[in-house]
Design an enzyme around this catalytic site. Structure first.
Site, PDB file in Angstrom:
ATOM      1  N   TRP A 134      23.550  -5.143   4.408  1.00  0.00           N
ATOM      2  CA  TRP A 134      24.240  -4.201   5.299  1.00  0.00           C
ATOM      3  C   TRP A 134      25.083  -3.172   4.549  1.00  0.00           C
ATOM      4  O   TRP A 134      25.500  -2.189   5.128  1.00  0.00           O
ATOM      5  CB  TRP A 134      25.143  -4.963   6.290  1.00  0.00           C
ATOM      6  CG  TRP A 134      26.059  -5.953   5.604  1.00  0.00           C
ATOM      7  CD1 TRP A 134      25.837  -7.285   5.435  1.00  0.00           C
ATOM      8  CD2 TRP A 134      27.305  -5.680   4.939  1.00  0.00           C
ATOM      9  NE1 TRP A 134      26.856  -7.864   4.721  1.00  0.00           N
ATOM     10  CE2 TRP A 134      27.774  -6.904   4.410  1.00  0.00           C
ATOM     11  CE3 TRP A 134      28.077  -4.525   4.755  1.00  0.00           C
ATOM     12  CZ2 TRP A 134      28.974  -7.005   3.700  1.00  0.00           C
ATOM     13  CZ3 TRP A 134      29.276  -4.625   4.044  1.00  0.00           C
ATOM     14  CH2 TRP A 134      29.701  -5.842   3.528  1.00  0.00           C
ATOM     15  N   ASN A 135      25.369  -3.414   3.256  1.00  0.00           N
ATOM     16  CA  ASN A 135      26.360  -2.529   2.617  1.00  0.00           C
ATOM     17  C   ASN A 135      25.807  -1.150   2.258  1.00  0.00           C
ATOM     18  O   ASN A 135      26.544  -0.173   2.226  1.00  0.00           O
ATOM     19  CB  ASN A 135      27.023  -3.207   1.409  1.00  0.00           C
ATOM     20  CG  ASN A 135      26.063  -3.566   0.311  1.00  0.00           C
ATOM     21  OD1 ASN A 135      24.854  -3.636   0.522  1.00  0.00           O
ATOM     22  ND2 ASN A 135      26.589  -3.805  -0.873  1.00  0.00           N
TER      23      ASN A 135
ATOM     24  N   GLU B  51      18.430  -9.107  -6.409  1.00  0.00           N
ATOM     25  CA  GLU B  51      19.615  -8.351  -6.813  1.00  0.00           C
ATOM     26  C   GLU B  51      20.771  -9.020  -6.089  1.00  0.00           C
ATOM     27  O   GLU B  51      20.951  -8.844  -4.888  1.00  0.00           O
ATOM     28  CB  GLU B  51      19.430  -6.872  -6.424  1.00  0.00           C
ATOM     29  CG  GLU B  51      20.323  -5.943  -7.195  1.00  0.00           C
ATOM     30  CD  GLU B  51      21.543  -5.554  -6.406  1.00  0.00           C
ATOM     31  OE1 GLU B  51      22.578  -6.249  -6.575  1.00  0.00           O
ATOM     32  OE2 GLU B  51      21.468  -4.593  -5.637  1.00  0.00           O
TER      33      GLU B  51
ATOM     34  N   CYS C 103      27.957  -4.477  -4.725  1.00  0.00           N
ATOM     35  CA  CYS C 103      27.753  -5.557  -5.707  1.00  0.00           C
ATOM     36  C   CYS C 103      28.265  -5.151  -7.079  1.00  0.00           C
ATOM     37  O   CYS C 103      28.467  -6.010  -7.932  1.00  0.00           O
ATOM     38  CB  CYS C 103      26.274  -5.884  -5.818  1.00  0.00           C
ATOM     39  SG  CYS C 103      25.599  -6.457  -4.282  1.00  0.00           S
TER      40      CYS C 103
ATOM     41  N   GLU D  69      33.553 -12.931  -6.173  1.00  0.00           N
ATOM     42  CA  GLU D  69      33.413 -11.545  -5.749  1.00  0.00           C
ATOM     43  C   GLU D  69      34.230 -11.350  -4.462  1.00  0.00           C
ATOM     44  O   GLU D  69      33.984 -12.017  -3.451  1.00  0.00           O
ATOM     45  CB  GLU D  69      31.921 -11.311  -5.476  1.00  0.00           C
ATOM     46  CG  GLU D  69      31.521  -9.884  -5.345  1.00  0.00           C
ATOM     47  CD  GLU D  69      29.993  -9.758  -5.156  1.00  0.00           C
ATOM     48  OE1 GLU D  69      29.371 -10.693  -4.628  1.00  0.00           O
ATOM     49  OE2 GLU D  69      29.461  -8.714  -5.525  1.00  0.00           O
TER      50      GLU D  69
ATOM     51  N   GLU E 197      15.587  -2.625 -10.312  1.00  0.00           N
ATOM     52  CA  GLU E 197      15.196  -1.633  -9.308  1.00  0.00           C
ATOM     53  C   GLU E 197      15.569  -0.266  -9.842  1.00  0.00           C
ATOM     54  O   GLU E 197      16.542  -0.125 -10.586  1.00  0.00           O
ATOM     55  CB  GLU E 197      15.928  -1.907  -7.989  1.00  0.00           C
ATOM     56  CG  GLU E 197      15.539  -3.250  -7.395  1.00  0.00           C
ATOM     57  CD  GLU E 197      16.105  -3.481  -6.012  1.00  0.00           C
ATOM     58  OE1 GLU E 197      17.250  -3.056  -5.744  1.00  0.00           O
ATOM     59  OE2 GLU E 197      15.408  -4.087  -5.183  1.00  0.00           O
TER      60      GLU E 197
HETATM   61  C1  SIN Z   1      24.718  -2.793  -4.189  1.00  0.00           C
HETATM   62  O1  SIN Z   1      25.865  -2.974  -3.861  1.00  0.00           O
HETATM   63  O2  SIN Z   1      23.908  -3.715  -4.224  1.00  0.00           O
HETATM   64  C2  SIN Z   1      24.168  -1.450  -4.552  1.00  0.00           C
HETATM   65  C3  SIN Z   1      25.161  -0.511  -5.035  1.00  0.00           C
HETATM   66  C4  SIN Z   1      24.563   0.742  -5.605  1.00  0.00           C
HETATM   67  O3  SIN Z   1      23.349   0.996  -5.547  1.00  0.00           O
HETATM   68  O4  SIN Z   1      25.343   1.480  -6.157  1.00  0.00           O
END
Ligand code: SIN
Length: 490
Positions: free
Chosen positions: A164-165, A263, A297, A394, A471
């Site tokens: 969702w982020n 990921e 993340c 986290e 990715e």
């Molecule tokens: C993520 O939080 O998994 C992706 C963050 C990003 O692509 O900068």
């Protein structure tokens, strides 16, 4: 749509109302009864509903992707590229609508949502272009009358689960390389942010993507996830989300020995050395820590600051964090939106309480915001104990906890003392140190003198328990290609 619910959609104010869909997309058809409510995290108002699909509908989607695969993989790379480039053009053309939808369902400030749409489109563009460069190899054979070639072929049907982020970019970062490689896909976006996924599918169809190449299902994560990880027709599974869920899904993939890309969670250290440009370091920390209200993340999660600049850096960072405008992302100049839900807010509160319980001092924030709901004040804590929850787990929220260190050796030891290995950051003006630290950090990505490391051209992914595979970039395409060695006896 029930009475009283037009408010949320009305506030989104789409120019193209057909971008808002409340049904899943299987084999080129919109399907499923919308029953699950989707709420705006800023207002808690209902935006709309989505279908609650399960095992049998997901199997139907897998069948559609399986049927579409032979034709899609046989298309020329140029034909696939043409569709993908148009798809990106459409995303950019409808940036404002897509961004407003995203802000409403996810909460991030509109400026960040606009940026994410361009970022998301960039994966379609980049992989559309790269589709034409899926080269194989010839290998000098061990005998004069033999030839050896290596072909790269699409892995097949791909199951994907996205979080969702980043409701748009995490989709295109998987779907872009997958579709460019010639794979077909069954995607389950987060049920918290499905409308970005559906809108992306509307534009895919408009760009000419054939039925069955991209299928989207929403609903109960357990049965959908089981099909995507256990169905033998699926050759590859790709997931972005938490480490515990990733481990479970990877284990489920073992039974059919799928290719797996994960990921997963990070716990990014952010090191500030005595010789750093402090203004740049504080700005980098704001970008890295407070982007998407700390819900990425790769967010800085533990800030280690050297003795000589500790006080000055702490003051600078606290000033910048306190100046961030908190509010509804669709309104005004908001820089910090709400957290996604109450569970997220409670985790942030628990981390802050634990840090304070272990002696941390509040420089700014450390309480809920006056907007109510899941809004939390941007927070900076100093004198955080090296083993506080804030540094071990986290946080996924807008909290920067500062820990003091003395030497470069200490900093690397503290930074590497984690099972996570996604991203790390360091600020130093000394060239030799920047190399030593970049090489010494046990992470998949290092931001040296920068807080921003996300771009379609670079490999994104982690080591240790932060994941498998990459990715983005040329490496991201390999994740969707199998190598086949062809031996020819002359
Ligand atoms: C993520 O939080 O998994 C992706 C963050 C990003 O692509 O900068």
């Amino acid at each position: 749509m029930a009475d009283g619910e037009t408010g949320e959609l009305g506030r989104i104010a789409l120019n193209r109302s057909d971008l808002f869909r409340e049904q899943c997309y299987i084999n080129g058809k919109w399907t499923g009864d919308p029953t699950i409510e989707v709420r705006n995290p800023a207002t808690r108002g209902v935006i709309g509903r989505i279908p609650n699909l399960g095992k049998s509908e997901t199997e139907t989607a897998v069948a559609a992707a399986t049927a579409a695969f032979p034709k899609w993989k046989s298309e020329t790379a140029a034909a696939r590229a043409k569709i993908m480039l148009k798809w990106n053009d459409l995303m950019v053309a409808h940036q404002e609508d897509l961004a407003r939808l995203m802000t409403a369902e996810q909460g991030k400030p509109l400026a960040e949502a606009r940026g994410e749409i361009v970022y998301a489109g960039s994966f379609l563009q980049w992989y559309g272009e790269e589709a034409k460069r899926v080269y194989g190899d010839t290998i000098p054979a061990p005998a004069a009358d033999r030839r050896i070639m290596v072909l790269k072929q699409p892995v097949g049907v791909v199951g994907a689960i996205t979080p969702w982020n980043f409701p748009a970019a995490m989709i295109t970062r998987k779907v872009g390389p997958g579709i460019a490689a010639g794979c077909t896909i069954v995607l389950k976006p987060s049920e918290l942010t499905p409308y970005s996924a559906f809108a992306i599918a509307v534009l895919a169809e408009e760009a000419g993507l054939p039925p069955g190449v991209l299928n989207i299902v929403t609903g109960d994560a357990e049965p959908i996830g089981r099909v995507l990880t256990e169905d033998p027709r699926i050759a590859k599974f790709t997931f972005t989300g938490s480490t515990p869920v990733g481990k479970k899904l990877a284990a489920q993939c073992a039974g059919t020995v799928k290719r797996v890309s994960l990921e997963l969670g990070g716990n990014a250290p952010f090191l500030v050395f005595d010789d750093a440009d402090l203004e740049a370091a504080a700005s980098g920390a704001i970008i890295s820590k407070f982007r998407n209200t700390g819900q990425t993340c790769v967010c800085a999660n533990r800030l280690y600051v050297q003795d000589g600049v500790y006080d000055k850096f702490a003051t600078l960072l606290a000033e910048k964090a306190a100046a961030l405008a908190v509010g509804d992302g669709l309104v005004g100049v908001t820089q910090q939106g709400p957290l996604i839900n109450m569970k997220a807010l409670e985790k942030v509160e628990a981390h802050v309480a634990d840090a304070i319980g272990h002696g941390a001092k509040i420089l700014t924030g450390a309480h809920r915001d006056s907007h109510g709901g899941t809004f939390y004040q941007p927070t900076v804590l100093r004198d955080v104990a090296p083993d506080a929850l804030l540094t071990r787990e986290e946080t996924f929220g807008p909290v920067a906890g500062l820990v003091r260190f003395k030497s470069e050796e200490d900093a690397l030891r503290l930074a590497n003392d984690s099972r996570a290995g996604l991203a790390a950051y360091a600020f130093t003006r000394e060239l030799a140190r920047s190399w030593r630290v970049s090489e010494g950090l046990e992470y998949g990505m290092v931001g040296m003198n920068t807080g921003l490391i996300s771009t379609e051209v670079s490999p994104f992914g982690g080591v240790k328990e932060s994941g498998i595979g990459r990715e983005g970039s040329k490496y991201g395409l390999d994740e969707f290609l199998d190598l086949k060695a062809v031996f020819v006896q002359l």
